[in-house]
Design a protein around this motif. Structure first.
Motif, PDB file in Angstrom:
ATOM      1  N   PHE A   1       1.098  -1.188   0.328  1.00 51.01           N
ATOM      2  CA  PHE A   1       0.259  -0.255   0.025  1.00 51.01           C
ATOM      3  C   PHE A   1       0.625   1.771  -0.079  1.00 51.01           C
ATOM      4  CE2 PHE A   1      -1.983   3.212   2.221  1.00 51.01           C
ATOM      5  CZ  PHE A   1      -2.728   3.840   1.547  1.00 51.01           C
ATOM      6  N   LEU A   2       2.107   1.069   0.912  1.00 42.95           N
ATOM      7  CA  LEU A   2       3.122   2.583   0.971  1.00 42.95           C
ATOM      8  C   LEU A   2       2.999   2.936  -0.502  1.00 42.95           C
ATOM      9  CD1 LEU A   2       3.601   2.024   4.675  1.00 42.95           C
ATOM     10  CD2 LEU A   2       2.699   3.506   3.659  1.00 42.95           C
ATOM     11  N   GLN A   3       4.026   2.068  -1.186  1.00 42.93           N
ATOM     12  CA  GLN A   3       4.520   1.909  -2.326  1.00 42.93           C
ATOM     13  C   GLN A   3       3.532   2.871  -3.417  1.00 42.93           C
ATOM     14  OE1 GLN A   3       5.804  -2.322  -3.035  1.00 42.93           O
ATOM     15  NE2 GLN A   3       8.274  -1.486  -2.984  1.00 42.93           N
ATOM     16  N   ILE A   4       2.378   2.300  -3.375  1.00 39.76           N
ATOM     17  CA  ILE A   4       1.038   2.421  -4.268  1.00 39.76           C
ATOM     18  C   ILE A   4       1.245   3.988  -3.536  1.00 39.76           C
ATOM     19  CG2 ILE A   4      -1.471   2.523  -5.084  1.00 39.76           C
ATOM     20  CD1 ILE A   4      -1.096  -0.948  -4.588  1.00 39.76           C
ATOM     21  N   ALA A   5       0.859   4.364  -2.316  1.00 41.95           N
ATOM     22  CA  ALA A   5       0.730   5.686  -2.043  1.00 41.95           C
ATOM     23  C   ALA A   5       1.605   7.024  -2.162  1.00 41.95           C
ATOM     24  CB  ALA A   5       0.381   5.878  -0.792  1.00 41.95           C
ATOM     25  N   TYR A   6       2.996   6.169  -2.331  1.00 45.01           N
ATOM     26  CA  TYR A   6       3.781   7.255  -3.225  1.00 45.01           C
ATOM     27  C   TYR A   6       4.588   7.272  -4.105  1.00 45.01           C
ATOM     28  CZ  TYR A   6       5.617   8.209   2.329  1.00 45.01           C
ATOM     29  OH  TYR A   6       5.052   8.422   3.226  1.00 45.01           O
ATOM     30  N   TRP A   7       3.638   6.992  -4.707  1.00 38.24           N
ATOM     31  CA  TRP A   7       3.711   6.545  -6.319  1.00 38.24           C
ATOM     32  C   TRP A   7       3.946   7.997  -6.921  1.00 38.24           C
ATOM     33  CZ3 TRP A   7       1.007   8.643 -10.618  1.00 38.24           C
ATOM     34  CH2 TRP A   7       1.866   7.891 -12.026  1.00 38.24           C
ATOM     35  N   PRO A   8       4.942   9.014  -7.896  1.00 39.01           N
ATOM     36  CA  PRO A   8       5.351   7.756  -8.608  1.00 39.01           C
ATOM     37  C   PRO A   8       6.203   8.155  -8.116  1.00 39.01           C
ATOM     38  CG  PRO A   8       5.570  10.795  -8.725  1.00 39.01           C
ATOM     39  CD  PRO A   8       4.409  10.327  -7.897  1.00 39.01           C
ATOM     40  N   ILE A   9       7.290   8.121  -6.502  1.00 39.32           N
ATOM     41  CA  ILE A   9       8.949   7.831  -6.501  1.00 39.32           C
ATOM     42  C   ILE A   9       8.987   6.476  -7.173  1.00 39.32           C
ATOM     43  CG2 ILE A   9      10.166   7.516  -4.744  1.00 39.32           C
ATOM     44  CD1 ILE A   9       7.936   9.800  -3.110  1.00 39.32           C
ATOM     45  N   HIS A  10       8.169   5.224  -7.045  1.00 36.08           N
ATOM     46  CA  HIS A  10       7.888   3.709  -6.976  1.00 36.08           C
ATOM     47  C   HIS A  10       8.784   3.610  -5.640  1.00 36.08           C
ATOM     48  CE1 HIS A  10       6.139   4.548 -10.417  1.00 36.08           C
ATOM     49  NE2 HIS A  10       6.828   5.270 -11.495  1.00 36.08           N
ATOM     50  N   ASN A  11       9.856   3.670  -5.275  1.00 38.57           N
ATOM     51  CA  ASN A  11      10.304   3.188  -3.963  1.00 38.57           C
ATOM     52  C   ASN A  11       9.707   4.605  -2.777  1.00 38.57           C
ATOM     53  OD1 ASN A  11      11.629   1.223  -5.342  1.00 38.57           O
ATOM     54  ND2 ASN A  11      13.265   2.585  -6.142  1.00 38.57           N
ATOM     55  N   LEU A  12      10.000   3.688  -2.069  1.00 41.11           N
ATOM     56  CA  LEU A  12       9.499   3.963  -0.421  1.00 41.11           C
ATOM     57  C   LEU A  12      10.857   4.994   0.331  1.00 41.11           C
ATOM     58  CD1 LEU A  12       8.242   1.215   1.284  1.00 41.11           C
ATOM     59  CD2 LEU A  12       6.904   3.015   0.441  1.00 41.11           C
ATOM     60  N   PRO A  13      10.864   5.636   0.621  1.00 42.08           N
ATOM     61  CA  PRO A  13      12.022   6.794   1.480  1.00 42.08           C
ATOM     62  C   PRO A  13      12.971   5.538   1.953  1.00 42.08           C
ATOM     63  CG  PRO A  13       9.878   7.635   1.645  1.00 42.08           C
ATOM     64  CD  PRO A  13       9.506   6.779   0.567  1.00 42.08           C
ATOM     65  N   ALA A  14      14.234   6.038   2.026  1.00 39.99           N
ATOM     66  CA  ALA A  14      14.717   4.954   2.420  1.00 39.99           C
ATOM     67  C   ALA A  14      14.903   5.182   3.967  1.00 39.99           C
ATOM     68  CB  ALA A  14      16.731   5.487   2.402  1.00 39.99           C
ATOM     69  N   ASP A  15      14.956   6.023   4.414  1.00 38.10           N
ATOM     70  CA  ASP A  15      14.320   6.253   6.332  1.00 38.10           C
ATOM     71  C   ASP A  15      12.886   6.251   6.429  1.00 38.10           C
ATOM     72  OD1 ASP A  15      13.368   8.250   4.996  1.00 38.10           O
ATOM     73  OD2 ASP A  15      13.878   9.822   6.557  1.00 38.10           O
ATOM     74  N   LEU A  16      11.983   5.888   5.991  1.00 34.78           N
ATOM     75  CA  LEU A  16      10.534   4.839   6.190  1.00 34.78           C
ATOM     76  C   LEU A  16      10.657   3.606   6.547  1.00 34.78           C
ATOM     77  CD1 LEU A  16       7.892   6.225   5.763  1.00 34.78           C
ATOM     78  CD2 LEU A  16       7.399   4.496   3.933  1.00 34.78           C
ATOM     79  N   THR A  17      10.071   3.620   7.606  1.00 33.35           N
ATOM     80  CA  THR A  17      10.168   2.015   8.607  1.00 33.35           C
ATOM     81  C   THR A  17       8.031   1.845   8.289  1.00 33.35           C
ATOM     82  OG1 THR A  17       9.542   3.070  10.848  1.00 33.35           O
ATOM     83  CG2 THR A  17      12.192   2.120   9.768  1.00 33.35           C
ATOM     84  N   LEU A  18       8.265   0.888   8.560  1.00 34.92           N
ATOM     85  CA  LEU A  18       6.124   0.635   8.604  1.00 34.92           C
ATOM     86  C   LEU A  18       5.580   1.754  10.271  1.00 34.92           C
ATOM     87  CD1 LEU A  18       5.360  -2.749   8.742  1.00 34.92           C
ATOM     88  CD2 LEU A  18       5.642  -1.001   6.789  1.00 34.92           C
ATOM     89  N   PRO A  19       4.367   1.813   9.624  1.00 31.61           N
ATOM     90  CA  PRO A  19       3.663   3.014  10.829  1.00 31.61           C
ATOM     91  C   PRO A  19       4.566   2.423  11.706  1.00 31.61           C
ATOM     92  CG  PRO A  19       2.672   3.407   8.450  1.00 31.61           C
ATOM     93  CD  PRO A  19       3.310   2.214   8.243  1.00 31.61           C
ATOM     94  N   THR A  20       4.522   2.848  13.226  1.00 30.55           N
ATOM     95  CA  THR A  20       3.721   2.400  14.394  1.00 30.55           C
ATOM     96  C   THR A  20       2.874   1.815  14.493  1.00 30.55           C
ATOM     97  OG1 THR A  20       5.358   3.828  15.331  1.00 30.55           O
ATOM     98  CG2 THR A  20       3.564   3.077  17.515  1.00 30.55           C
ATOM     99  N   PRO A  21       2.600  -0.124  14.888  1.00 32.19           N
ATOM    100  CA  PRO A  21       1.669  -0.725  14.686  1.00 32.19           C
ATOM    101  C   PRO A  21       0.035   0.052  15.469  1.00 32.19           C
ATOM    102  CG  PRO A  21       3.274  -2.139  15.129  1.00 32.19           C
ATOM    103  CD  PRO A  21       3.587  -0.089  15.263  1.00 32.19           C
ATOM    104  N   LEU A  22       0.118   1.125  16.478  1.00 32.97           N
ATOM    105  CA  LEU A  22      -0.424   2.090  17.057  1.00 32.97           C
ATOM    106  C   LEU A  22      -1.094   2.281  16.066  1.00 32.97           C
ATOM    107  CD1 LEU A  22      -2.596   2.756  19.845  1.00 32.97           C
ATOM    108  CD2 LEU A  22      -0.642   4.226  20.714  1.00 32.97           C
ATOM    109  N   LEU A  23      -0.063   3.370  15.228  1.00 33.04           N
ATOM    110  CA  LEU A  23      -0.915   4.561  14.382  1.00 33.04           C
ATOM    111  C   LEU A  23      -2.143   3.616  13.861  1.00 33.04           C
ATOM    112  CD1 LEU A  23       2.236   7.070  14.577  1.00 33.04           C
ATOM    113  CD2 LEU A  23       0.106   6.915  15.263  1.00 33.04           C
TER     114      LEU A  23
END
Length: 142
Positions: free
Chosen positions: A37-59
């Motif tokens: 989902f995050l890869q789709i949402a961050y389109w057209p970048i096509h890659n997740l930012p290197a410093d992006l981790t999965l959101p905190t499970p609580l969020l």
């Protein structure tokens, strides 16, 4: 049951299902779906930012709960309000839909996920179309 009521109830269930999906996405076994989902949402970048981790499970869980709650509200408006006050049901839905859309979409663009605005459009259209009052539901006075 009017067309508006049926449409609002169906739209409510779509939002509830989406919210439950997001809530369960907080569980580690579902993280591959979150990454997709995050890869789709961050389109057209096509890659997740290197410093992006999965959101905190609580969020993620909170997001799912809020989305399911929005769906529950839409379902309840379609079930309990639209039959007797279709204009009121439509106005409440429109207000909630536009506030959600503008907030979520603006934040998405600000964090570099502009395609999420396109994804948000599907839910906005779902809520707005489902809540519109049909001409046959309004009384014509002369």
């Amino acid at each position: 049951m009017t067309q508006q009521q049926t449409a609002m109830r169906r739209a409510g269930w779509v939002l509830i299902a989406t919210g439950v999906f997001f809530a369960f996405a907080a569980v580690p076994i579902f993280h591959p779906l979150v990454k997709l989902f995050l890869q789709i949402a961050y389109w057209p970048i096509h890659n997740l930012p290197a410093d992006l981790t999965l959101p905190t499970p609580l969020l993620v869980a909170i997001t799912g709960g809020l989305t399911a709650g929005l769906g529950g509200m839409l379902w309840a408006l379609g079930t309990h309000i639209a039959g007797t006050a279709p204009d009121a049901a439509a106005k409440v839905t429109q207000m909630a839909a536009w506030i959600w859309f503008c907030t979520d979409s603006t934040a998405s663009v600000l964090v570099g996920a502009p395609f999420n605005v396109v994804l948000n459009l599907s839910f906005l259209v779902l809520m707005l179309i489902s809540s519109r009052v049909r001409v046959s539901q309004t009384a014509v006075t002369l």
